[in-house]
Each structure stands twice: as structure tokens, then as C-alpha cells.
Design an enzyme around this catalytic site. Structure first.
Site, PDB file in Angstrom:
ATOM      1  N   VAL A 239       0.856  -1.189   0.000  1.00 25.12           N
ATOM      2  CA  VAL A 239       0.000   0.000   0.000  1.00 25.12           C
ATOM      3  C   VAL A 239       0.891   1.238   0.000  1.00 25.12           C
ATOM      4  O   VAL A 239       1.694   1.441   0.916  1.00 25.12           O
ATOM      5  CB  VAL A 239      -0.928   0.011   1.232  1.00 25.12           C
ATOM      6  N   ASP A 240       0.763   2.070  -1.044  1.00 29.66           N
ATOM      7  CA  ASP A 240       1.635   3.238  -1.196  1.00 29.66           C
ATOM      8  C   ASP A 240       0.816   4.424  -1.687  1.00 29.66           C
ATOM      9  O   ASP A 240       0.520   4.540  -2.877  1.00 29.66           O
ATOM     10  CB  ASP A 240       2.768   2.914  -2.175  1.00 29.66           C
ATOM     11  N   SER A 241       0.473   5.322  -0.760  1.00 30.00           N
ATOM     12  CA  SER A 241      -0.291   6.514  -1.147  1.00 30.00           C
ATOM     13  C   SER A 241       0.565   7.513  -1.901  1.00 30.00           C
ATOM     14  O   SER A 241       0.051   8.492  -2.438  1.00 30.00           O
ATOM     15  CB  SER A 241      -0.888   7.174   0.100  1.00 30.00           C
ATOM     16  N   GLY A 242       1.886   7.303  -1.955  1.00 29.50           N
ATOM     17  CA  GLY A 242       2.764   8.196  -2.707  1.00 29.50           C
ATOM     18  C   GLY A 242       2.869   7.839  -4.172  1.00 29.50           C
ATOM     19  O   GLY A 242       3.489   8.570  -4.941  1.00 29.50           O
TER      20      GLY A 242
ATOM     21  N   SER B  82       7.127   2.641  -7.269  1.00 30.00           N
ATOM     22  CA  SER B  82       6.103   3.594  -6.862  1.00 30.00           C
ATOM     23  C   SER B  82       6.365   4.950  -7.483  1.00 30.00           C
ATOM     24  O   SER B  82       5.451   5.665  -7.866  1.00 30.00           O
ATOM     25  CB  SER B  82       6.053   3.712  -5.341  1.00 30.00           C
TER      26      SER B  82
END
Length: 409
Positions: free
Chosen positions: A214-217, A336
Site C-alpha cells: 500500500v503506497d499513497s505516494g 512507486s
């Protein structure tokens, strides 16, 4: 169980006793071994006196523990059992009490393992002479370093009008401030030097279970070619969206899968993916799907909430994350960064007339004056340029995290 008893003259006695043995019976055994009368014995465990009527189990004495024995005939002239001070040569006044004090403080032991693993191993060992020798050696090194610094500063202050000397004095003062700041961080914020485990959750993609990063960036949700093939989605790949994604390094965009089902908890959600030719990253759940499905990263409860809270799935503990995932977090970070370009900045070779990616890629974060300024700052702290560049790349240009990593060794 076996316990070790140490006398004030550093005589060590190992006894095999029962957990429910009384302290009085233990003293009787010691009388035979040490020739010290039972009435003159004073036993101490963790700095507290053990009364004759107490049982070892009630006092918390376990297998391999250390007990101090002080004879009343010599107790007046010997050091207190809980004396944690040091002699002039740097050794401990009472090495057993010093050792036990460190063993009982998990935070101190964690810091010691990070900063001086050899000394930490000596603290956990049973050789007090080795511990004393290491303490003396560390004291000698510190004294020698302090002496050299004082001599150097004396030479610099000898000519207050020397511009070069003033520059070195300024640098020494600045470096002292850095060391004090580092020491304060070790004491009050030691977590800053620990390895940060990224956020992973269990998901199913097209019916196939996997660990999702999970990577909001990351702007887009990314799946690797091998993972898409394993999940039976490669047949849906739209190659009109292929191109090159630039970030920390670059990755080839093979295309886009417009919609496929993912299962989070017990609920199915539609999801779209950018497919990268990246063997070191399997599946990355990016900001596009986090926003679409109203996800919340709840670090207090350590869960990912989906659908405005209708589903909550726990983030995986480090022990539940495959080892190669942790080793390849650097590559996941690169992916990412590349994913940020997947819908708004990839250099497209072909694409639909409408609805395709557009725009130009932002500059590489490892290039330009801003990156060089960060490198220069960290190099001034005494680190090698190559190590600085590698740390900045690893932390995606975050100067503070890179500095913490370098200081932590």
C-alpha cells in the site's frame, strides 16, 4: 535450574538448585562452596536483599540468573551491590550490578546493539572480565579522541586571526552540535534509526491471493508482468498505453489493464492497473484506487479501511511479509515513483487519441540542483558521496530519512 553466584572478590560459583528452594538452603550450599558462614552471607538479586524465608521462585530467580553474595565481614569495605559508577580506568565499580542493570533495560540494550554490538554481546555473556576489558578499552579510545580534539583546538585558538583556523573552529562547533543532536535523538527518538517496514495487506486479484504493497505516494496502482500473468490478466493488457516511466531510475510500461476484480476482506472492488516490466515488485496499491474506494490508512489501529470504513484489513506484521519483499523495498520504491508517471507523465510511444496519458514527465528526483544540494549537505557531515547518493535514492530524496540511515550505520 542453574544459577551463578558471584562474591565481592569476584569468585564465581555455579549451583544446581530447585526453583522452590529457600534462600536459607541456598546459603547453606554456598557455605560449603565458599567457606563463608551462613550468618555472614548477604545475597542480592537485582540489587535487592534476599531474605532467608523467601523462595527462589517467589523472587523471580530463573535459570542462568546471577546472584551477588556479600559477606558481612567485608561489606563495610566493599562497594555497594547496586553501585553503577565507574573507576578512573573506565571499568565498572561493580561489574555484575552494571551488567544486570543493562540487561534489565530493553531500550538500553537495543541502543547498545545498534551502536556497539561487541559490548552488547559482552553484557549478555557471562565473562565479567571481558566486559571490564571492553569498558576500559572504550574509555581509552574516548580519552584519546578527547585529547586529540583538545590539542587541535588549542592549536587553532593559538592564532585567533588565522582565517583557516577560524573556519575549522566553526566547523568543530557545528559538528559538536550535530553529535549532541544525534545523541538526543538516540535517547528520546530511537525509533528514527530503526528500519521502517512498509505497509502490506492481504488481497486477492482475480481470485489469486497476494501481498499488496500500500503506497499513497504512488499515483497509480501497479502490477508486474509476472504477477499479471499468474493472475490470468495478461490477456487483457492494452498495449496502446505502453511507454517509459521515469522516476528513481526508469521502468518500461507494458500497457494498462482497465478493470479487474480485487477482493479486500470479503468485498470485491473493481480495479485498474498499470503493468510494468519490474520483476522486483509484484503488486502496488496506489493513490488512484485508494481514492476511488475511499480508503483510510489507520496507523493507530494498524488497519486499512476500505469503502469509507465498511471493510478493515490489518496491515501485515514484519514476520508475515516474505523476506524477499523486505529485501526488495528499494525496488518497490522505484516502482512507486515510476507509477507516479504512469497516468500523467510517461513518455508514450503510442496511445489512443482520447483518454490516453498526456503531459510530460517531471524531472528525475536524482538530478538537478536540489538533489545536489542535499548531497552536499550530507557530505559535509562526513559521509562519502557514493553512500549519500545511495541513501537519498533509497529514501526517494528524503534528506532527513537518508541522514538517519547514514548516522545509524
Amino acid at each position: 535450574m542453574k544459577i551463578t553466584v558471584m562474591t565481592t572478590d569476584e569468585q564465581i560459583v555455579t549451583l544446581d538448585v530447585d526453583r522452590d528452594e529457600s534462600v536459607e538452603n541456598l546459603k547453606a550450599l554456598l557455605e560449603v562452596e565458599t567457606q563463608v558462614p551462613l550468618q555472614q552471607q548477604q545475597l542480592l538479586y537485582n540489587g535487592r536483599e534476599m531474605r532467608n524465608s523467601d523462595k527462589l521462585s517467589a523472587l523471580g530467580v530463573g535459570d542462568g540468573d546471577l546472584v551477588m553474595m556479600v559477606s558481612s565481614a567485608t561489606s563495610l569495605s566493599s562497594a555497594p551491590a547496586n553501585d553503577l559508577s565507574f573507576k578512573q580506568d573506565g571499568s565498572a565499580v561493580n561489574p555484575s550490578a552494571f551488567q544486570q542493570h543493562l540487561r534489565n533495560d530493553s531500550n538500553l540494550m537495543a541502543q547498545l546493539f545498534q551502536n556497539d554490538p561487541e559490548l552488547a554481546q559482552a553484557v549478555l555473556g557471562n565473562d565479567l572480565n571481558k566486559l571490564q576489558d571492553l569498558l576500559r578499552l572504550r574509555h581509552q579510545h574516548k580519552s584519546e579522541l578527547r585529547r586529540r580534539q583538545e590539542e587541535e583546538m588549542a592549536l587553532l585558538y593559538a592564532d585567533p586571526f588565522d582565517v583557516e583556523a577560524q573556519r575549522k573552529i566553526e566547523e568543530a562547533i557545528r559538528q559538536k552540535g550535530i553529535e549532541e543532536n544525534w545523541a538526543a535523538a538516540l535517547e528520546y527518538n530511537p525509533e528514527a534509526f530503526a528500519r521502517v517496514v512498509m505497509l502490506y495487506v492481504d488481497m486477492e486479484v482475480n481470485g489469486h491471493p497476494l501481498k499488496a504493497f500500500v503506497d499513497s505516494g504512488a499515483q497509480s496502482t501497479i502490477i508486474s508482468k509476472s504477477c499479471a500473468e499468474r493472475c490470468g490478466l495478461l490477456r487483457l493488457l492494452d498495449t496502446r498505453y505502453k511507454g517509459i516511466a521515469h522516476g528513481v531510475g526508469q521502468s518500461e510500461i507494458l500497457g494498462r489493464i482497465h478493470v479487474a476484480p480485487i477482493k479486500i476482506g470479503q468485498i470485491f472492488y473493481p480495479c485498474s492497473f498499470v503493468v510494468l516490466d519490474s520483476p522486483n515488485m509484484e503488486f502496488l496499491f496506489g493513490l488512484d484506487m485508494l481514492r476511488k474506494h475511499q480508503c483510510m490508512i489507520d496507523l493507530k489501529e494498524n488497519v486499512l479501511r476500505v469503502g469509507g470504513g465498511e471493510v478493515a484489513v490489518p496491515f501485515l506484521h514484519e514476520k508475515d511479509i516474505p523476506g524477499h519483499f523486505l529485501d526488495d523495498e528499494r525496488f518497490a520504491k522505484e516502482a512507486s515513483s515510476s507509477g507516479t508517471q504512469a497516468t500523467s507523465g510517461a513518455k508514450e510511444t503510442t496511445g489512443p487519441a482520447k483518454g490516453g496519458p498526456s503531459g510530460s514527465a517531471p524531472g528525475n528526483s536524482t538530478q538537478g540542483t536540489e538533489f545536489e544540494a542535499k548531497v552536499a549537505k550530507l557530505v559535509e557531515l562526513g559521509f562519502g558521496r557514493d553512500a549519500v547518493i545511495q541513501a537519498l535514492k533509497f529514501f526517494d530524496g528524503n534528506e532527513e530519512q537518508a541522514a538517519g540511515y547514514l548516522f545509524g550505520g
